[in-house]
Write a protein that holds these residues in place. Structure first.
Motif, short mmCIF file in Angstrom:
data_model
loop_
_atom_site.label_atom_id
_atom_site.label_comp_id
_atom_site.label_asym_id
_atom_site.label_seq_id
_atom_site.Cartn_x
_atom_site.Cartn_y
_atom_site.Cartn_z
N ILE A 128 0.83 -1.21 0.00
CA ILE A 128 0.00 0.00 0.00
C ILE A 128 0.86 1.26 0.00
N GLY A 129 1.93 1.22 0.78
CA GLY A 129 2.80 2.39 0.89
C GLY A 129 2.60 3.09 2.22
N TRP A 130 3.70 3.31 2.93
CA TRP A 130 3.61 3.93 4.25
C TRP A 130 3.06 5.35 4.17
N GLN A 131 3.44 6.08 3.14
CA GLN A 131 2.95 7.45 2.99
C GLN A 131 1.43 7.46 2.79
N THR A 132 0.94 6.52 1.99
CA THR A 132 -0.51 6.43 1.77
C THR A 132 -1.23 6.15 3.07
N LEU A 133 -0.67 5.27 3.87
CA LEU A 133 -1.30 4.92 5.14
C LEU A 133 -1.30 6.11 6.10
N CYS A 134 -0.18 6.81 6.13
CA CYS A 134 -0.07 7.94 7.06
C CYS A 134 -0.96 9.12 6.65
N SER A 135 -1.24 9.24 5.37
CA SER A 135 -2.01 10.40 4.89
C SER A 135 -3.49 10.10 4.67
N MET A 136 -3.94 8.88 4.98
CA MET A 136 -5.35 8.55 4.73
C MET A 136 -6.26 9.35 5.66
N THR A 137 -7.42 9.67 5.16
CA THR A 137 -8.41 10.43 5.92
C THR A 137 -9.52 9.50 6.39
N PHE A 139 -12.39 9.60 5.42
CA PHE A 139 -13.21 9.30 4.24
C PHE A 139 -12.72 8.04 3.51
N ASP A 140 -11.39 7.89 3.39
CA ASP A 140 -10.87 6.76 2.61
C ASP A 140 -10.28 5.64 3.48
N ARG A 141 -10.46 5.73 4.79
CA ARG A 141 -9.88 4.72 5.68
C ARG A 141 -10.44 3.32 5.40
N ASN A 142 -11.73 3.21 5.17
CA ASN A 142 -12.32 1.89 4.92
C ASN A 142 -11.80 1.29 3.62
N ARG A 143 -11.65 2.12 2.60
CA ARG A 143 -11.13 1.64 1.31
C ARG A 143 -9.70 1.13 1.48
N VAL A 144 -8.88 1.88 2.20
CA VAL A 144 -7.49 1.47 2.41
C VAL A 144 -7.43 0.19 3.24
#
Length: 207
Positions: A128-137, A139-144
């Motif tokens: 997924i990518g650490w940056q993507t995980l750290c920047s998720m909101t 709104f998109d937490r469930n999708r991630v």
């Protein structure tokens, strides 16, 4: 016959579902005594891997032992056994550990964050990518999370199967060592033992 009875009971106990014991033991003995039998050790190896692969699965979805042995399911493609396996640590628990690592280490301490997680979780995080995980909101937490769950369950299954393969190879190696010892003591012809060892090595090469 006593030896066969004991072996059949051992296989029954190792199988992940204990139902219809009489029919199960009859089917197991048939598998052991058939002229085409693969032998007790190979059957036990298959049963133990099948049990490991089905760990955590609802019993109603696991065939009766009599069905499994009568249908010679030990000869199935073992990849299929592991398909859809539930990890010993659920994805939801692993996800909470990831979120805790995000809160504790943040974006800049990625190495430290990964060191706090187990192998399958780290591999899922990398996908997924650490940056993507750290920047998720929110709104998109469930999708991630759904992405993480897919990757995590696959990696956890691979890790469990690899561990089972290593265990099987260790047993094969120990068996080979015992055979060499028997040959050294004169209880078995050396050529026969060396042939058995070559077969083990060939089988490993095909995996």
């Amino acid at each position: 016959m006593k030896g066969t009875d004991e072996q059949a009971m051992a296989l029954y106990k190792a199988y992940p579902r204990k139902v219809a014991r009489g029919a199960a033991l009859k089917a197991i003995k048939k598998a052991l005594m058939s002229k085409d039998s693969i032998g007790f050790d190979a059957l036990m190896d298959a049963v133990q891997e099948y049990a490991k692969a089905k760990q955590g699965q609802e019993r109603q979805y696991i065939p009766h032992p009599s069905t499994w042995f009568n249908q010679e399911r030990w000869d199935d493609d073992r990849e299929d056994w592991w398909e859809g396996r539930r990890p010993e640590i659920p994805a939801e628990v692993a996800w909470e550990k990831v979120r805790a690592a995000i809160s504790r280490f943040g974006l800049r301490q990625q190495v430290e964050a990964r060191e706090s997680l187990d192998g399958p979780t780290v591999l899922a995080v990398k996908k997924i990518g650490w940056q993507t995980l750290c920047s998720m909101t929110d709104f998109d937490r469930n999708r991630v999370f759904q992405q993480f769950k897919t990757h995590y369950e696959k990696e956890a299954t691979n890790a469990a199967r690899n561990a089972q393969t290593v265990t099987r190879r260790d047993r094969e190696g120990q068996h080979g060592v015992r055979e060499v010892g028997e040959a050294e003591s004169g209880s078995r012809p050396r050529e026969e033992v060396h042939g058995a060892l070559r077969k083990i090595l060939r089988d490993r090469g095909r995996e």
